[in-house]
Design an enzyme around this catalytic site. Structure first.
Site, short mmCIF file in Angstrom:
data_model
loop_
_atom_site.label_atom_id
_atom_site.label_comp_id
_atom_site.label_asym_id
_atom_site.label_seq_id
_atom_site.Cartn_x
_atom_site.Cartn_y
_atom_site.Cartn_z
CD GLU A 88 -1.97 8.92 8.74
OE1 GLU A 88 -3.07 8.58 8.32
OE2 GLU A 88 -1.06 9.32 7.99
CB CYS A 118 -0.98 -0.01 1.17
SG CYS A 118 -2.17 -1.35 1.00
CG PHE A 135 -1.11 -5.15 4.60
CD1 PHE A 135 -1.55 -4.23 5.53
CD2 PHE A 135 -1.99 -6.13 4.17
CE1 PHE A 135 -2.85 -4.28 6.03
CE2 PHE A 135 -3.29 -6.19 4.66
CZ PHE A 135 -3.72 -5.28 5.59
CG HIS A 192 -6.52 1.97 1.16
ND1 HIS A 192 -5.51 2.19 0.26
CD2 HIS A 192 -5.93 1.41 2.26
CE1 HIS A 192 -4.36 1.79 0.78
NE2 HIS A 192 -4.59 1.31 1.98
#
Lengths: 88, 413, 422
Positions: free
Chosen positions: C320, C169, C405, C346
């Site tokens: 984050e 990702c 990931f 996403h």
């Protein structure tokens, strides 16, 4: 044929087959009250156990089930409660 | 102005003096560096009937399958959550670090990197989960599909297993990716990494992935991988590959590690679209890599060829080697006839093999080839002793990728 | 070591809600969401039945019937986005082919085609030993995702270095970062860099179901992607592509190209912790940010906008947020932070490139896109996430981050062109 009782032996077999065993862990030992994390099983592994338990016993495993299953014994107790309550 | 002349000198790119200090190999003719090397020199061929699935009804039934790969050499928690390709990568990575004498736990974690190439990811795992989905339903797809099938699985697992937190990545350029990651390793050194675990493994011998290669018409229907031979009829796939440790010469010297050799030059090019009439890019890759290494064609002592095994591709490669090195101007060999074509794994394995050849002063032979169809100095029949200072490794990747890597013997300090 | 500055001179997008940069930016600045019930296959029986899908007809975008047959949807997106970016930049013919390279990101490649063909080969999953007689000739083109980068290279006439970058990702950010690095090193003059993903297929939806990573908010798909919101419950899968034309600044200036922005910093770190899990402290992402800022030689208080990963999982949003505070200090509280995943979902390996394009457009238009669906802020996420409504403000420097990931953490720093140009 769905089983009428789910045992620690059943669970250990599931743990071994669908997530393997961490180096330095003996699943044949006294592990019933040891948290999954301490046995080297992360959240993905516990999700894998849940899916296999559902397959094996027919007990549904909704998203919040993980909270009821911090240790192997807790998981076995939860599944048996559900079986006795006729939830499947 | 030729493209070679415009190549930026290595020093300006901050990529000078990357050395290889640890290596491994996982192949059909041996798991482990020395076992593989001994068998390669003995002329072993790992292409045998496929045993991992029932090939009845398949037009091709042989490949370079790794017999009885012992997955117990990979931690069991990782075996279940990764594909066979990652099993190979985890074992190869561990062996390479051990061979380099590196314990990652003793080094700053942000200065440890992993760069792997992958051709097609976790094929067998993916097929198993697809079968679960389509035969039994979506709820039967396991939790590890999301982390086992994708191309980044091996880099991610190696990073976690060895605590390597530096810049890490994954390139896909079919075979050529196995050389391109070496360039990434050099970039990592320029960015401040001390140790870069690099290489590639593959496992595409499950029914669906094997079938896709049959469908592409690239495999030898005769079941023989005879690159550069009059009887060349295509290649045969294998599984496995190699990982190795790249670090700066200064770092290796400071920890008294003995390098196998130096990564001296690399170039990647891409073939023009089929209908443009422009020449393919392999020759430019070779010339650019040699220029970056500061090496003349006459300095090259051995070429590890792409050795595709299809007549047209073999002829094209032979033409490039003749144009650059002159008629029969350099000894040429390949490991692929022995191991099968390992996609990116072969490119990585050829890096390892070229460095072993330099170490021991011997060029491994091309197995099975008897009647060359090209006018190259092919090393056939038996190993050829030779003082080797400089080796060129080539890889062409489907569809249109070309990479060339120049390796030099480590100069005694 | 001499490093050339890297200019962005062309943009192309295929995104949910519309094909083309203009449609993409309109969607983002209007704060509209493109998430909906899955229409690409019958998703009844799945836990998460929603996605951000592209309405995309390849023929309408100039792809020939043979191209359509040969290319997976992922490759089709990539080629259409690249064509728009090349036309936007006017770079075609301005550099010799060997000085043009391609770097395309994708996490899962030609999944849709591989699954479709698997179903045929296995006769609906009935047999492990699939039947090779039912294989299509282009099956290998789908098996190896290098073909996606190759299709873009053929379109662009690129004969320099070409690769697919596949870091899960973060691939979209890493592919642009890789491209920028090759330009900065002088290895090429022009890089066609971006990413594409078309993951909306049964196997992908099922695999995220299995780990309960995606939102099961099936009754209200428009409001299902809720980064930084207390009611979030997972990400919403998306698809799409974004491609940028990158050139060395001297090359762009020499030919009088429009310069949208420069890519001044890029760094990647791994958490070496877990393939999917994140520690709440955000240490490794903070380290990637620190390095990217250092490469850009930018003091933290110059950051005008943070384009967040903002996937809409609890662990990500907290991870984050911690990383921003750790790396930007007090300035994190003063800087607008937003997640376009609230609107376009996403799209795994593609989203990082879509986010870079959004960051470039934020600079170009001096507008910060909002975080849609953010009605109930998570008390543990206490930054300025630009809820619901786009914000006009001077945007000269953007930090864009990604997390994926495998443990990959990536940061990129972009700046407006020196002396304006907007």
């Amino acid at each position: 044929m769905q089983p009428t009782e789910f045992t620690l032996t059943d669970l250990v077999e599931i743990m071994r087959s669908c997530a393997g065993v961490d180096e330095g862990v003996d699943l044949d030992g006294d592990i019933g009250d040891t948290p999954f994390a301490e046995l080297g099983y992360d959240s993905l592994a516990v999700l894998a156990f849940q899916a296999r338990i559902q397959e094996r016993t027919g007990v549904p495993m909704p998203d919040d089930t993980v909270a009821h299953m911090p240790t192997p014994n807790a998981a076995v107790d939860f599944v048996n409660q559900q079986i006795r309550a006729g939830v499947r | 102005m030729t493209s070679a002349a415009t190549a930026t000198p290595a020093l300006a790119r901050g990529t000078a003096r990357a050395v290889v200090t640890g290596m491994s190999a996982v192949t059909a003719i041996g798991v482990g560096l020395e076992e593989y090397w001994r068998n390669l020199l003995d002329g072993a061929c790992g292409i045998r009937p496929i045993t991992r699935f029932d090939t009845t009804g398949y037009p091709i039934r042989v490949a370079g399958e790794i017999p009885d790969f012992d997955s117990a050499r990979v931690p069991s928690r990782l075996v279940v959550q990764t594909d066979r390709w990652t099993h190979f990568g985890l074992l190869a990575g561990e062996l390479a670090l051990a061979d380099a004498g590196v314990d990652p736990a003793e080094l700053p974690e942000y200065e440890l990197s992993v760069h792997t190439a992958s051709g097609s990811g976790g094929n067998e795992f993916g097929q198993r989960e697809l079968q679960a989905l389509w035969a039994e339903g979506p709820s039967r797809v396991g939790v590890y599909q999301s982390i086992a099938w994708f191309y980044a699985a091996t880099t991610g697992q190696l990073s976690i297993r060895h605590g390597m937190k530096g810049w890490s990545g994954v390139l896909v350029a079919e075979q050529a990716g196995g050389l391109d990651v070496v360039a990434q390793a050099r970039r990592s050194l320029a960015q401040g990494s001390r140790i870069v675990l690099t290489g590639a493994t593959e496992a595409a011998l499950n029914p669906a992935a094997f079938t896709s290669q049959i469908a592409g018409g690239m495999l030898s229907a005769a079941g023989e991988y005879l690159p550069f031979d009059e009887a060349a009829s295509g290649f045969l796939p294998g599984e496995g590959g190699a990982m190795f440790v790249v670090e700066s010469a200064e770092h290796a010297s400071a920890r008294a590690a003995r390098p196998y050799g130096v990564v001296a030059g690399h170039a990647a090019t891409f073939d023009p679209a089929p209908d443009t009439g422009r020449p393919p890019g392999l020759r430019r890759a070779v010339e650019t890599a040699l220029a970056e290494a500061g090496v003349a064609p006459s300095d090259v002592d051995v070429v590890f060829a792409d050795a595709d095994g299809r007549a047209e591709a073999d002829a094209a490669e032979a033409l490039v080697l003749t144009e650059v090195f002159g008629p029969r101007g350099v000894p040429v060999t390949t490991t692929k006839a022995a191991t099968g074509r390992l996609v990116a794994g072969s490119a990585a394995l050829d890096v390892v093999t070229a460095l072993l050849a330099m170490r021991d002063g011997v060029i491994p032979p091309v197995v099975n080839v008897r009647r060359p169809a090209v006018d190259l100095d092919l090393v056939l029949d038996r190993p050829r002793p030779a003082a080797l200072r400089t080796a060129l490794v080539l890889a062409r990747g489907y569809p249109g990728f070309n990479s060339a890597l120049v390796l030099r013997a480590a100069a005694p300090n | 070591m001499t490093r050339l500055q890297v200019a962005v001179t062309g943009l192309g997008v295929v995104a949910p809600g519309g094909v083309g940069v203009k449609e993409f930016w309109e969607l983002l600045t209007a704060g509209r969401t493109a998430t909906r019930a899955i229409s690409r296959f019958d998703a009844s029986g799945y836990r998460s039945r929603i996605a951000a899908e592209c309405d995309f007809d390849p023929a309408q975008h100039g792809l020939s019937p043979q191209q359509v047959r040969r290319m997976d949807r992922c490759a089709q997106f990539a080629v259409v986005a690249a064509a728009e970016a090349l036309a936007d930049s006017g770079v075609s013919g301005e550099a010799p082919p060997e000085r043009v390279g391609v770097s395309i990101g994708s996490a899962v490649g030609a999944t849709i085609s591989l699954e479709r063909e698997y179903v045929v080969l296995s006769d609906g999953g009935a047999r492990w030993e699939v039947d090779p007689r039912y294989a299509i000739p282009h099956l290998y083109h789908h098996l190896v995702p290098s073909s996606v980068a190759a299709e873009v290279a053929w379109l662009a006439g690129a004969e320099g270095p070409v690769a697919l970058v596949s870091t899960g990702c973060t691939a979209g950010l890493d592919a642009v970062g890789h491209g920028a690095r090759l330009v900065a090193e002088g290895e090429v003059d022009v890089m066609v860099a971006g990413a594409s993903e078309a993951p909306i297929s049964p196997i992908t939806v099922a695999c995220f179901d299995a780990i309960k990573a995606t939102s099961p908010n099936n009754d209200d798909p428009e409001h299902a992607s809720r980064p930084f919101d207390a009611l979030r419950n997972g990400f919403v899968l998306g698809e799409g592509a974004a491609v940028l034309v990158l050139e060395s600044l001297p090359h762009a200036r020499r030919r009088g190209a429009r310069i949208y922005a420069t890519i001044d910093g890029y760094a990647n770190r791994c958490n070496a912790y877990h393939m999917t899990g994140l520690r709440p402290d955000g240490v490794e992402m903070a380290e990637a940010i620190r390095l990217a800022m250092a490469e850009a030689r930018m003091p933290v208080d110059e950051v005008d906008y943070v384009n967040a990963h903002g996937s809409g999982t609890k662990q990500n949003d907290r991870h984050e947020t911690a990383a921003f505070k750790r790396s930007l200090g007090e300035h994190a509280y003063r800087t607008p932070v937003s997640s376009i995943k609230s609107m376009v979902g996403h799209s795994l390996g593609a989203i990082g490139s879509l986010e870079v394009v959004a960051s470039v457009l934020a600079i170009h238009h001096d507008v910060v896109p909002p975080t849609a669906n953010l009605h109930n802020p998570d008390p543990e996420c206490d930054l300025d996430y630009v809820p619901l409504v786009a914000r006009e403000r001077r945007v000269d420097a953007v930090l864009s981050v990604g997390s994926g990931f495998g443990g990959f953490q990536t940061a990129m720093v972009l700046r407006g062109p020196a002396g304006g140009g907007r």
